[in-house]
Design a protein around this motif. Structure first.
Motif, mmCIF file in Angstrom:
data_model
loop_
_atom_site.group_PDB
_atom_site.id
_atom_site.type_symbol
_atom_site.label_atom_id
_atom_site.label_comp_id
_atom_site.label_asym_id
_atom_site.label_seq_id
_atom_site.Cartn_x
_atom_site.Cartn_y
_atom_site.Cartn_z
ATOM 1 N N SER A 105 40.578 23.108 37.333
ATOM 2 C CA SER A 105 40.584 24.430 37.957
ATOM 3 C C SER A 105 41.263 25.431 37.036
ATOM 4 O O SER A 105 42.064 25.071 36.171
ATOM 5 C CB SER A 105 41.307 24.389 39.307
ATOM 6 N N THR A 106 40.952 26.698 37.252
ATOM 7 C CA THR A 106 41.519 27.755 36.418
ATOM 8 C C THR A 106 42.175 28.816 37.295
ATOM 9 O O THR A 106 41.911 28.906 38.501
ATOM 10 C CB THR A 106 40.450 28.439 35.554
ATOM 11 N N ALA A 107 43.045 29.600 36.685
ATOM 12 C CA ALA A 107 43.673 30.742 37.335
ATOM 13 C C ALA A 107 43.758 31.880 36.331
ATOM 14 O O ALA A 107 43.799 31.653 35.120
ATOM 15 C CB ALA A 107 45.061 30.378 37.857
ATOM 16 N N PHE A 108 43.767 33.094 36.835
ATOM 17 C CA PHE A 108 43.871 34.277 35.980
ATOM 18 C C PHE A 108 45.277 34.854 36.102
ATOM 19 O O PHE A 108 45.790 35.024 37.218
ATOM 20 C CB PHE A 108 42.840 35.324 36.386
ATOM 21 N N LEU A 109 45.892 35.143 34.968
ATOM 22 C CA LEU A 109 47.263 35.642 34.936
ATOM 23 C C LEU A 109 47.299 37.083 34.468
ATOM 24 O O LEU A 109 46.526 37.492 33.595
ATOM 25 C CB LEU A 109 48.128 34.798 34.005
ATOM 26 N N ASN A 110 48.232 37.834 35.059
ATOM 27 C CA ASN A 110 48.509 39.197 34.626
ATOM 28 C C ASN A 110 50.011 39.365 34.496
ATOM 29 O O ASN A 110 50.765 39.022 35.416
ATOM 30 C CB ASN A 110 47.953 40.212 35.631
ATOM 31 N N VAL A 111 50.446 39.846 33.331
ATOM 32 C CA VAL A 111 51.865 40.114 33.088
ATOM 33 C C VAL A 111 51.992 41.616 32.855
ATOM 34 O O VAL A 111 51.648 42.109 31.774
ATOM 35 C CB VAL A 111 52.390 39.326 31.872
ATOM 36 N N PRO A 112 52.466 42.374 33.854
ATOM 37 C CA PRO A 112 52.509 43.839 33.724
ATOM 38 C C PRO A 112 53.324 44.329 32.538
ATOM 39 O O PRO A 112 53.021 45.391 31.983
ATOM 40 C CB PRO A 112 53.144 44.282 35.051
ATOM 41 N N SER A 113 54.356 43.583 32.135
ATOM 42 C CA SER A 113 55.172 44.023 31.007
ATOM 43 C C SER A 113 54.397 43.974 29.694
ATOM 44 O O SER A 113 54.786 44.622 28.716
ATOM 45 C CB SER A 113 56.432 43.155 30.898
ATOM 46 N N ILE A 114 53.294 43.214 29.656
ATOM 47 C CA ILE A 114 52.427 43.171 28.463
ATOM 48 C C ILE A 114 51.242 44.110 28.637
ATOM 49 O O ILE A 114 50.940 44.912 27.768
ATOM 50 C CB ILE A 114 51.938 41.728 28.210
ATOM 51 N N SER A 115 50.552 43.999 29.747
ATOM 52 C CA SER A 115 49.429 44.879 30.061
ATOM 53 C C SER A 115 49.192 44.850 31.564
ATOM 54 O O SER A 115 49.093 43.770 32.156
ATOM 55 C CB SER A 115 48.165 44.441 29.317
ATOM 56 N N LYS A 116 49.101 46.020 32.169
ATOM 57 C CA LYS A 116 48.898 46.090 33.609
ATOM 58 C C LYS A 116 47.449 45.828 34.012
ATOM 59 O O LYS A 116 47.172 45.525 35.175
ATOM 60 C CB LYS A 116 49.334 47.459 34.130
#
Length: 699
Positions: A345-356
């Motif tokens: 399975s996969t998941a998508f990550l978002n790190v606002p401090s790098i890119s919103k």
């Protein structure tokens, strides 16, 4: 089982009926006999002519999606997510899943994919030829009537039929990128594996639409009607809206080619947000009735996209990280015990401090059975985004808390791992990450299942000896009390760019504990443990709300306006209203379901205390090339099962020739060349009983 079988049969019957409509749509029988009859029976002051289009084009697919969601819900109740199939039992469709094409622009294509692609292209050819036959039948009389040359009339007709055939492609464009699709889940295809179908449909759609626009531009220029390009008709087709839609589509298409996509991913990523402009102005261009053909796919995509938006608002609790010396880091998130997912399975990550705005897909390396309270993801420092994340987490003074949002998990309905006598998993570099979750799941199954787990041969290639630290992740960081010897695991690791082990001081794997905020939430499904049931309710209820809104506005506003003015209500205004109603219906249904499940899950979540453990080296964290620190039996067993080869690549054909088993599952993950080589061996027939599967998340 009887209920699910009945639902499955009903889904197939409705789908075959929908295919019949697509086949008959370009014929005179459909337009001169069937359609007038349907219009006369469905026309009312509540839906007008749109009622027939909704019934013919939209209802079948939305019904299939709803029923597929309920079907999946019934299938997950009490199901063993790891696998419950009898060992050694092969599927009757296995031969169709073998690679048919290995080299070429389409990538690795199985026989069933090739057959379906051929049938789809045959549908397009049939539609094109049928439209040509119907439109060119009276072209001479039409040329005399409009006082134009024969070739000009033919060009005008060709431009129209190219657009009509393009509409068929557009109808299928959004299905493959609907990550939580009940339709994809029903047919057993993951959204990651179906991205290539989206690419195929996208190229065909834009080629047809671009030709459609160019033909009209040439026709208008030759017939001195260039002013048609700036007309926005009140009734019928709006040329300006079509040009805006086409321009947005061409920009997306130009940035989607592989060479541009790989080198300038951010340009590709941001330009694809133009799909909103593309679809909106397409609907305004052709009108709502014609757009009903592509409505179901986009409607389901909007539901999925809005649910992903709601899930992404949560900040996820990152408990600790394991920093590896090979510039990789394992992220360990707190997980709701009720969340279950399959290996790979996969998941998508978002790190606002790098890119919103940027979301990146990663394979989940943990097992929901072996790690009930934790979800792990490994990130290898390769691109700009991943390098920045690694630098943040591996610095000498790491952050105490990192704000992260997550979408997912997304995975296959089942992996069917236990039906093989042996599994051969071949990886290159970070391609080993899907196999970590598989090995952990099989370790759990080997210690709990009533039948024997398959033998496992893991063949992994790395550039440098430091990359061997990835093998340390095969076991959870907290260790395990399960008997790893039951797994029958053999690891053949290849270090391709170093000819001998490096005797320098080895770097340890560091475990860094973070201090999550009390507002951070564990990873959980956006719609709770009964996701498929709720998805089916969202689809059905939103469609019902949409129909009610359309009926009310048509009966009590549009119809009286047309009656009092003795004219037609503006097509663009009508289409815009219906698009707004669709969005409102989706938002109302999805928000209600999300808030209900959020309230229920908040009652079940136990607050996790902030952990203030110091940064420390994890146990047994020495390299595979030198002396090993043997602190526990599972790791000692893992070490004894590993052979490291320096300065060479695996001879895959020789390895396959030496394997003896009645059913061999072959999984390949990593660079394109590696997966291509494995697919070529499996499709050659030189080794019997091979069942190939390619794992790729490279867009």
């Amino acid at each position: 089982r009887v209920v699910r079988l009945a639902m499955k049969v009903l889904i197939m019957v409705v789908f075959l009926g929908y295919v019949l409509i697509l086949i008959m749509m370009p014929t005179n029988i459909f337009y001169l006999r069937w359609m007038p009859n349907i219009l006369s029976r469905t026309h009312s002051t509540y839906f007008g002519q749109q009622g027939a289009s909704l019934l013919i084009y939209a209802f079948p697919i939305l019904f299939i999606a709803t029923l597929s969601a309920f079907y999946s819900h019934l299938g997950t109740r009490g199901a063993d997510r790891s696998d419950s199939r009898v060992q050694g039992r092969s599927s009757r469709y296995d031969s169709w899943k073998m690679p048919a094409l290995v080299k070429g622009p389409l990538g690795i294509v199985s026989w069933i994919e090739l057959a379906l692609l051929t049938m789809f292209l045959a549908l397009l050819v049939w539609s094109f030829s049928s439209y040509v036959h119907a439109m060119f039948a009276n072209v001479a009389q039409e040329a005399i009537r409009v006082r134009e040359r024969m070739w000009e009339v033919k060009l005008d007709s060709a431009a129209l039929l190219l657009g009509l055939v393009g509409n068929i492609c557009l109808a299928f464009l959004f299905f493959p990128v609907t990550r939580g699709s009940s339709v994809l889940h029903f047919i057993g295809v993951t959204s990651e594996a179906s991205v290539k179908y989206h690419i195929w449909f996208g190229h065909i759609t834009m080629a047809l639409f671009t030709a459609h626009g160019l033909c009209y531009a040439i026709f208008w220029a030759d017939t001195h009607q260039i002013s048609e390009m700036i007309k926005w008709q009140k009734i019928g087709v709006s040329n300006v809206a079509g040009e805006i839609s086409l321009l947005a589509g061409v920009v997306m298409w130009a940035t989607a080619f592989q060479r541009i996509r790989r080198k300038m991913f951010e340009l590709f990523f941001y330009s694809h947000y133009l799909y909103i402009i593309f679809v909106l102005f397409f609907v305004l261009h052709v009108g709502f009735s014609t757009a009903c053909l592509m409505l179901p796919g986009f409607y389901l995509f909007l539901i999925d996209r809005y649910l992903r938006f709601l899930q992404s608002r949560r900040k996820i609790r990152l408990v600790c990280t394991r920093v590896l010396p090979c510039q990789a880091v394992e992220l360990n998130f707190s997980k709701s015990p009720g969340l279950s997912y399959t290996p790979t399975s996969t998941a998508f990550l978002n790190v606002p401090s790098i890119s919103k705005l940027q979301w990146h897909p990663f394979t989940i390396t943990s097992s929901s059975n072996l790690d009930p309270d934790k979800l792990s993801i490994v990130v290898k420092s390769e691109g700009r985004w991943t390098k920045m994340l690694y630098e943040i987490l591996s610095s000498s003074s790491p952050v105490e808390r990192l704000e992260i949002s997550l979408e997912g998990p997304y995975g296959p309905p089942s992996t069917n791992l236990l039906r093989h006598d042996m599994l051969v998993m071949i990886s290159g570099g970070s391609g080993i990450t899907p196999f970590i979750s598989i090995i952990r799941e099989l370790l759990f199954a080997a210690n709990t299942a009533t039948h024997k787990a398959p033998r496992i041969l893991l063949i992994c290639a790395f550039k440098k000896e430091l990359d061997l630290a990835m093998l340390e992740l095969l076991l959870p960081d907290s260790g395990t009390n399960l008997d790893i010897s039951l797994l029958h695991l053999q690891i053949e690791a290849y270090v391709t760019r170093e000819k001998e082990t490096v005797k320098d001081d080895e770097e340890l794997i560091r475990t860094v504990w973070l201090k999550p905020s009390t507002n951070d939430a564990p990873v959980s499904a956006v719609l709770g443990s009964r996701s498929w049931l709720w998805l089916g309710l969202i689809i059905s209820s939103s469609v019902l709300i949409f129909l009610v809104l359309v009926g009310i506005i048509t009966r009590y506003y549009i119809y009286p306006t047309e009656r009092d003015s003795n004219g037609m209500y503006l097509d663009a205004s009508r289409a815009a209203l219906y698009v707004i109603f669709a969005c409102v219906s989706i938002a109302a249904s999805a928000t209600g379901a999300f808030l209900w499940n959020k309230k229920q899950s908040s009652r079940e979540v136990v607050q996790i205390q902030d952990m203030n453990a110091p940064t420390a080296a994890s146990p047994g964290a020495s390299g595979y090339g030198g002396d090993w620190e043997l602190e526990c039996l599972p790791r000692q067993t893992l070490i004894q099962s590993t052979n490291v080869h320096y300065g060479k690549r695996p001879d895959l054909k020789k390895i396959f020739m030496g394997i003896e088993a009645s059913s061999i599952g072959v999984l390949a993950s990593g660079p394109w060349k590696l997966r291509q080589d494995v697919a070529a061996i499996c499709s050659s027939g030189s080794v019997a009983n091979l069942h190939f599967q390619s794992i790729s998340f490279s867009w």
